[in-house]
Write a protein that holds these residues in place. Structure first.
Motif, PDB file in Angstrom:
ATOM      1  N   UNK A 184       0.811  -1.217   0.000  1.00  0.00           N
ATOM      2  CA  UNK A 184       0.000   0.000   0.000  1.00  0.00           C
ATOM      3  C   UNK A 184       0.846   1.271   0.000  1.00  0.00           C
ATOM      4  N   UNK A 185       2.163   1.123   0.062  1.00  0.00           N
ATOM      5  CA  UNK A 185       3.048   2.289   0.060  1.00  0.00           C
ATOM      6  C   UNK A 185       3.033   3.068   1.354  1.00  0.00           C
ATOM      7  N   UNK A 186       2.771   2.403   2.477  1.00  0.00           N
ATOM      8  CA  UNK A 186       2.649   3.104   3.762  1.00  0.00           C
ATOM      9  C   UNK A 186       3.823   2.802   4.692  1.00  0.00           C
ATOM     10  N   UNK A 187       4.981   2.495   4.108  1.00  0.00           N
ATOM     11  CA  UNK A 187       6.213   2.330   4.890  1.00  0.00           C
ATOM     12  C   UNK A 187       7.205   3.394   4.456  1.00  0.00           C
ATOM     13  N   UNK A 188       7.701   4.187   5.405  1.00  0.00           N
ATOM     14  CA  UNK A 188       8.775   5.144   5.125  1.00  0.00           C
ATOM     15  C   UNK A 188      10.087   4.443   5.458  1.00  0.00           C
ATOM     16  N   UNK A 189      10.747   3.910   4.438  1.00  0.00           N
ATOM     17  CA  UNK A 189      11.928   3.084   4.660  1.00  0.00           C
ATOM     18  C   UNK A 189      13.108   3.875   5.203  1.00  0.00           C
ATOM     19  N   UNK A 190      13.118   5.202   5.002  1.00  0.00           N
ATOM     20  CA  UNK A 190      14.194   6.018   5.573  1.00  0.00           C
ATOM     21  C   UNK A 190      14.086   6.039   7.100  1.00  0.00           C
ATOM     22  N   UNK A 191      12.864   6.180   7.606  1.00  0.00           N
ATOM     23  CA  UNK A 191      12.663   6.146   9.053  1.00  0.00           C
ATOM     24  C   UNK A 191      12.986   4.756   9.592  1.00  0.00           C
ATOM     25  N   UNK A 201      15.051   2.581   8.402  1.00  0.00           N
ATOM     26  CA  UNK A 201      16.505   2.367   8.392  1.00  0.00           C
ATOM     27  C   UNK A 201      17.188   3.081   9.547  1.00  0.00           C
ATOM     28  N   UNK A 202      16.723   4.295   9.865  1.00  0.00           N
ATOM     29  CA  UNK A 202      17.317   5.040  10.990  1.00  0.00           C
ATOM     30  C   UNK A 202      17.046   4.323  12.313  1.00  0.00           C
ATOM     31  N   UNK A 203      15.822   3.842  12.495  1.00  0.00           N
ATOM     32  CA  UNK A 203      15.506   3.085  13.705  1.00  0.00           C
ATOM     33  C   UNK A 203      16.384   1.835  13.811  1.00  0.00           C
ATOM     34  N   UNK A 204      16.513   1.118  12.701  1.00  0.00           N
ATOM     35  CA  UNK A 204      17.304  -0.117  12.698  1.00  0.00           C
ATOM     36  C   UNK A 204      18.782   0.155  12.947  1.00  0.00           C
ATOM     37  N   UNK A 205      19.275   1.311  12.499  1.00  0.00           N
ATOM     38  CA  UNK A 205      20.681   1.661  12.724  1.00  0.00           C
ATOM     39  C   UNK A 205      20.987   1.762  14.209  1.00  0.00           C
ATOM     40  N   UNK A 239      19.040  12.024  14.299  1.00  0.00           N
ATOM     41  CA  UNK A 239      19.804  11.544  15.456  1.00  0.00           C
ATOM     42  C   UNK A 239      18.865  10.995  16.529  1.00  0.00           C
ATOM     43  N   UNK A 240      17.782  11.719  16.802  1.00  0.00           N
ATOM     44  CA  UNK A 240      16.813  11.268  17.801  1.00  0.00           C
ATOM     45  C   UNK A 240      16.144   9.956  17.387  1.00  0.00           C
ATOM     46  N   UNK A 241      15.940   9.771  16.076  1.00  0.00           N
ATOM     47  CA  UNK A 241      15.350   8.526  15.582  1.00  0.00           C
ATOM     48  C   UNK A 241      16.282   7.348  15.819  1.00  0.00           C
ATOM     49  N   UNK A 242      17.579   7.546  15.573  1.00  0.00           N
ATOM     50  CA  UNK A 242      18.561   6.486  15.823  1.00  0.00           C
ATOM     51  C   UNK A 242      18.623   6.160  17.316  1.00  0.00           C
ATOM     52  N   UNK A 243      18.606   7.200  18.149  1.00  0.00           N
ATOM     53  CA  UNK A 243      18.624   6.995  19.608  1.00  0.00           C
ATOM     54  C   UNK A 243      17.371   6.247  20.056  1.00  0.00           C
ATOM     55  N   UNK A 244      16.217   6.632  19.490  1.00  0.00           N
ATOM     56  CA  UNK A 244      14.972   5.919  19.792  1.00  0.00           C
ATOM     57  C   UNK A 244      15.093   4.447  19.436  1.00  0.00           C
TER      58      UNK A 244
END
Length: 259
Positions: free
Chosen positions: A64-71, A73-77, A145-150
């Motif tokens: 459905x195109x409802x995944x923001x893969x950039x976000x 990837x940052x979370x997974x990092x 940065x906050x996304x990676x920390x999260x």
């Protein structure tokens, strides 16, 4: 296969389908408190259970195109290294390996459940506060940065307790990305939960804290339960479901901490 675990899986799956709350918030404490499963085995088994069930949700959201893969990837990092490091510490620093960390896991699980209850109750207020104070104009570099920390915080919580990738992750993303449509936040969070729970689950398996027969029994019940709950959810008012679920999580979390 054990019928009682399949019935429990069906009940949890139905609640997940109704509320959208991650199964770890319900399944892990159920296994520990009701069935007497060792906390490390309950967490390890539930992590692989979550990775399998959420993989289907990720595929559906991606179509459905409802995944923001950039976000994602940052979370997974942040989360994947944190998960690996957490399991290493649990295995090396406790007598008897991860099996000797039962008390730490139980307390961490209880705290994670209390945080999940808070997230369920105050999610919309947190989103509104972020929107009014930042207006969606926060520095993109700071947000990254906050996304990676999260992600790192979620990695630690999920590896220890199997809880956090659902309600806590979504609430954090609502705070960080208040202008992003809710469906994209949910889709991105589910997509991130798959590699996180898979890595953490494999780590628990290598440390000997996964019960494969228990996993199969849970899946047999939960998959039809999720399907049924998803179809019924439109007919049940959310304003009743979420507060009731939050109260239950507070009670269970408090009991785990006091064990």
């Amino acid at each position: 296969m054990d019928l009682k675990y399949s019935i429990a899986g069906f009940a949890v799956g139905a609640i997940v389908g109704l509320t959208g709350v991650g199964g770890g918030s319900l399944m892990t404490p159920l296994l520990v408190l009701l069935f007497g499963i060792h906390p490390s085995v309950a967490v390890g088994t539930d992590l692989l259970y979550a990775s399998i069930t959420k993989a289907g949700g990720t595929i559906a959201h991606n179509i459905r195109g409802t995944v923001d893969w950039r976000i994602t990837a940052k979370l997974a990092a942040g989360s994947l290294p944190a998960a690996a490091l957490t399991l290493f510490v649990l295995a090396k620093w406790f007598p008897g390996g991860i099996g000797g960390a039962a008390n730490v896991i139980s307390v961490a699980l209880g705290i994670a459940l209390l945080l999940t209850a808070v997230a369920l109750i105050f999610r919309k207020k947190i989103q509104s506060w972020s929107l009014s104070h930042h207006g969606g104009e926060r520095d993109p570099r700071l947000t990254a940065v906050l996304t990676v920390i999260t992600g790192a915080v979620l990695g630690v919580l999920v590896s220890i307790s199997s809880v956090g990738a659902g309600a806590l992750g979504v609430t954090a993303l609502f705070f960080l990305y208040p202008r992003l449509p809710a469906v994209r936040i949910v889709g991105s969070d589910i997509a991130h939960a798959v590699p996180l729970t898979l890595v953490a689950g494999i780590g628990h398996w290598l440390l000997g804290s996964v019960d494969w027969m228990l996993l199969g029994s849970l899946l047999i019940g939960s998959l039809p339960g999720i399907w049924l709950g998803s179809h019924v959810s439109a007919k049940v008012p959310e304003r009743f479901l979420r507060p009731a679920l939050a109260c239950m999580l507070v009670l269970v979390g408090t009991k785990l901490i006091a064990r």
